[in-house]
Design an enzyme around this catalytic site. Structure first.
Site, mmCIF file in Angstrom:
data_model
loop_
_atom_site.group_PDB
_atom_site.id
_atom_site.type_symbol
_atom_site.label_atom_id
_atom_site.label_comp_id
_atom_site.label_asym_id
_atom_site.label_seq_id
_atom_site.Cartn_x
_atom_site.Cartn_y
_atom_site.Cartn_z
ATOM 1 N N ASN A 393 1.088 -12.170 4.353
ATOM 2 C CA ASN A 393 0.661 -11.259 5.427
ATOM 3 C C ASN A 393 0.667 -9.809 4.931
ATOM 4 O OD1 ASN A 393 0.239 -12.808 8.046
ATOM 5 N ND2 ASN A 393 2.201 -13.635 7.347
ATOM 6 N N ASP A 394 -0.384 -9.471 4.223
ATOM 7 C CA ASP A 394 -0.581 -8.113 3.712
ATOM 8 C C ASP A 394 -1.510 -7.384 4.681
ATOM 9 O OD1 ASP A 394 -1.247 -5.801 2.394
ATOM 10 O OD2 ASP A 394 -1.858 -6.774 0.536
ATOM 11 N N PHE A 395 -0.992 -6.383 5.373
ATOM 12 C CA PHE A 395 -1.781 -5.617 6.335
ATOM 13 C C PHE A 395 -2.550 -4.472 5.672
ATOM 14 C CE2 PHE A 395 1.007 -7.877 9.135
ATOM 15 C CZ PHE A 395 0.322 -7.985 10.342
#
Length: 453
Positions: A393-395
């Protein structure tokens, strides 16, 4: 660190911003027996810790704006999360037939809650203590909310808490709408949209399958045989627990798996089954149970791949059940790790399509709602999965540093599984125990020899 160290800066409702190109959304989402069974549980609360992105330090705070925009776009694809629980009562004209409740999700775009908060603590304040700090629970909203409450509160609440040198994104999501697989599916899609800068939200790499699956059942039969909520809703008070993360490296788990398979003369014990067996034996020993006391190792497992034909891995909803290995404390502790691992293996491998469909038929004949008080104090429950893509989960500002959970669904003996932050097959286990039992577990040689420091 107390909860009053978290300050709420703003609160708003995020709704899907629909256009003519937006995905089609159903008007309602009927709940299956798996969904209805969760109505008396808490919301799922999981969140991710990051170092502060440079954009968060900008006076106009474009990071929070991006998170709101991308959340709105993600809700276009996951429309049930922007809806509300609806209950229709029906009464039978026959005196011998009781009334029933038809529960569903009205996909009305009422929206999700978004809270922007701040706290004067650091990343190291969260990660360095042996026990998980209590302040982490304040990084989530809707603490204590039951899934049934979704008729009057949002089904999804996001809290973004700025720390001195980090940011925590906590999601509270209605457990009658999603299971762990679907929870992280949504999180992955949201972060994917944010990583693209909020552009191209009409297309995500793994669109959800929103149509609920009822097997061979007539969906109209999937109802609750009650007239009032207090007939099946239970308020659960979480006991005082110690909550600690134990880390297991890939190498340590590989050695544990090899040992379990050697001891039971097999090559079928998985890494996770061996780890479950270790935890089960160690916690049972720490509790000093009477020798004739039955004890269970319960695992929450997905039915998606066990059905024939299998359901899509992107099926959005609850599709999990509890399987259990059962024996006495005497038998568990007098045998070796391999014996316990084989029992765990059999409980998982025996959960077939026939069994799954049979439990659906049985539920319709005798509908039931799970209660947190139903988990006894002499068993272990393995929840979540190290296979969920949490660290992907890389924003737009890199990988998370850690995964943490909130107040929800905690009891003596719940063990939550996460992938280790370094990947490669490593695993983190969040273990919740009464303090006296956690103290004993920390002195257990068999257990601590496998824990990686």
């Amino acid at each position: 660190m107390s909860s009053d160290q978290v300050r709420h800066i703003s609160r708003c409702t995020i709704t899907p911003q629909r256009t003519t190109e937006s995905p089609q959304t159903p008007e309602r989402c009927q709940l299956t027996s798996w969904d209805l069974s969760m109505l008396s549980f808490h919301y799922i609360q999981k969140g991710l810790l990051f170092y502060t992105p440079s954009s968060l330090k900008h006076p106009s705070n474009p990071t929070v704006h991006l998170l709101k925009k991308s959340l709105s776009q993600a809700l276009l694809h996951f429309s049930p999360l922007a809806g509300r629980v609806k209950i229709h009562h029906s009464s039978s004209p026959s005196p011998s037939s009781s009334s029933s409740m038809y529960v569903f999700i009205e996909c009305n775009d009422a929206g999700a809650e978004f809270i922007h908060a701040a706290s004067d603590v650091t990343v190291s304040d969260i990660l360095d203590p042996i026990d998980i700090p209590q302040i982490v629970k304040s990084f989530f909203s809707l603490n204590g909310a039951l899934n049934y409450d979704g008729h009057s509160i949002p089904l999804l609440a996001v809290q973004v808490t700025e720390l001195i040198d980090g940011v925590f994104i906590g999601c509270s999501m209605n457990h009658s709408v999603v299971d762990g697989t679907s929870f992280w599916h949504f999180f992955n899609a949201w972060s994917e949209i944010a990583r693209r800068g909020g552009e191209g939200s009409d297309c995500i790499s793994a669109p959800p399958v929103l149509q609920r699956w009822f097997g061979d059942l007539d969906p109209s039969l999937v109802r609750l045989p009650f007239s009032e909520a207090d007939e099946f809703i239970e308020k659960f008070t979480t006991p005082v627990l110690r909550e600690r993360i134990f880390h297991f490296s890939a190498g340590s788990i590989a050695r544990l798996k090899a040992k379990a398979n050697e001891e039971c003369n097999s090559n079928r014990i998985s890494s996770f089954q061996a780890l479950c067996a270790l935890v089960w034996r160690s916690i049972t020993r720490a509790r000093k149970l009477p020798l004739d006391q039955n004890t269970n190792c319960r695992l929450a497992i997905s039915n998606r791949s066990r059905l024939q034909p299998p359901l899509s891995p992107h099926y959005f909803g609850n599709c999990l059940q509890i399987v259990a290995a059962t024996t006495t404390a005497s038998q568990l502790l007098s045998h070796d790790l391999g014996w316990a691992a084989w029992m765990v293996h059999q409980s998982v491998s025996g959960h077939t399509d026939v069994i799954v469909r049979g439990t659906l038929d049985a539920w319709v004949k005798s509908p039931a709602v799970y209660h947190l008080s139903g988990f006894d104090g002499w068993s272990v429950v393995m929840a979540s999965s190290p296979r969920f893509d949490m660290y992907g989960n890389d924003f737009g500002w890199g990988r998370p540093l850690a995964v943490r959970s909130g107040y929800a669904n905690k009891f003596n003996g719940i063990v939550t599984s996460y992938p280790g932050s370094e990947g490669g097959g490593s695993v983190d286990l969040e273990i919740c125990l009464l303090p006296v039992f956690m103290n004993a577990l920390e002195l257990d040689g068999e257990f601590m020899d496998v824990v990686s420091h």
